[in-house]
Write a protein that holds these residues in place. Structure first.
Motif, short mmCIF file in Angstrom:
data_model
loop_
_atom_site.label_atom_id
_atom_site.label_comp_id
_atom_site.label_asym_id
_atom_site.label_seq_id
_atom_site.Cartn_x
_atom_site.Cartn_y
_atom_site.Cartn_z
N ASP A 170 -2.48 5.12 -3.52
CA ASP A 170 -3.30 4.00 -2.63
C ASP A 170 -2.90 2.56 -3.31
OD1 ASP A 170 -4.27 5.78 -0.83
OD2 ASP A 170 -6.29 5.98 -1.82
N THR A 223 -3.63 10.50 -6.14
CA THR A 223 -3.98 10.24 -4.75
C THR A 223 -4.37 8.49 -4.83
OG1 THR A 223 -4.23 12.14 -4.04
CG2 THR A 223 -5.21 10.42 -2.67
N SER A 224 -5.27 8.34 -5.87
CA SER A 224 -5.61 7.10 -6.00
C SER A 224 -4.77 6.03 -6.48
CB SER A 224 -6.84 6.97 -7.11
OG SER A 224 -7.12 5.69 -7.48
N GLN A 266 -1.08 -0.89 -1.77
CA GLN A 266 -1.86 -2.09 -1.86
C GLN A 266 -0.89 -3.04 -2.40
OE1 GLN A 266 -5.79 -2.43 -3.26
NE2 GLN A 266 -5.82 -0.07 -3.03
#
Length: 294
Positions: free
Chosen positions: A85, A81-82, A89
């Motif tokens: 993200d 999940t990180s 970005q």
């Protein structure tokens, strides 16, 4: 048929011993609350108890496997999940780099941010679980999946554990498709950073290529997160089923083992009365024999 004095005494002694054993057995049953103290008390019941205890031991091991697998996959899900993200970005920064009004200085600033995010991706890909093993190397859990040369060092083999009778689940994950599928995202990022640091002209073509590369990784990452989530759901469902089986097994075990105190109390009274009666008869028989020899 005549019965000798010695035979009569032996018969009485055998009867006393049986009575004492019966009385002792019932007393022990009431003290422990268990109906079966030894296999001979109930041979069939003993076999059933052994089977139930074996099942309980198996269920305990299955649930331990589920706990370990869930912890491992839960960590992988969090890191992925990180990872998603970070990819988003990167996508935003790539779009900014396509701004025609940006000069070399602005692009170099973006290049610095993109380089930092690339390192964040590598750090996440090389993350370890609570057991100190790499999460995303497939079965090569002692090898970091991403090398310094932007290559994949793991494999795609599954490490499966038993979570129920005839049911297995893969506990390991590999990140190859996310970073090294139809493209090598890390190499693409290095190339794009170099363009931003050196090219003062139009970078629209490079931006488009970089966006395509990031989108491929985003799709692969989403697929991996979905797969991990599906495995976790299987673990949770099987754990619930195992708990139901365990409860039923323990209920059967309790039913087989537990003593009916009301019945046992009545049997204890009967055994005590029978023992006392036998002792009284034995005493009288001995007295008769004694007088017969006077």
């Amino acid at each position: 048929m005549r019965v000798s004095t010695s035979q009569l005494q032996q018969l009485m002694m055998n009867s006393l011993q049986r009575g004492a054993v019966d009385f002792s057995t019932i007393s022990q049953q009431m003290a422990t609350g268990k109906r079966i103290l030894k296999p001979s008390d109930d041979a069939m019941g003993t076999v059933q108890l052994m089977a139930l205890k074996k099942e309980q031991a198996n269920l305990s091991q299955y649930n331990a496997n589920i706990g370990n697998a869930r912890s491992h996959l839960g960590s992988a899900e969090t890191y992925m999940t990180s990872f998603s993200d970070t990819l988003l970005q990167l996508r935003d920064l790539t779009l900014k780099a396509g701004n025609a009004s940006y000069g070399l200085a602005e692009r170099q600033a973006l290049a610095s941010e993109i380089s930092a995010l690339k390192e964040a991706l590598v750090d996440t890909a090389n993350a370890k679980g609570s057991d100190g093993k790499y999460l995303f190397s497939g079965s090569h859990v002692d090898t970091p999946p991403v090398s310094a040369a932007n290559s994949f060092q793991g494999d795609n083999l599954n490490r499966e554990v038993n979570i129920s009778a005839g049911v297995q689940v893969a506990t390991n994950v590999d990140i190859e498709n996310v970073l090294f599928g139809s493209n090598n995202l890390l190499d693409d990022l290095d190339t794009f950073v170099n363009v931003l640091n050196t090219n003062s002209g139009d970078v629209g073509t490079e931006v488009t290529a970089m966006l395509d590369s990031v989108d491929v990784s985003l799709d692969a990452n989403l697929e991996l997160i979905t797969e991990i989530g599906a495995r976790i759901n299987v673990l949770d469902n099987v754990l619930a089923t195992n708990d139901d089986i365990s409860l039923y097994s323990k209920t059967l075990q309790l039913k087989l083992e537990s003593l009916d105190y009301a019945q046992a109390s009545m049997e204890l009274s009967q055994a005590e009365l029978a023992l006392q009666t036998t002792q009284l008869v034995y005493t009288k028989v001995n007295q008769i024999n004694l007088f017969g020899h006077m």
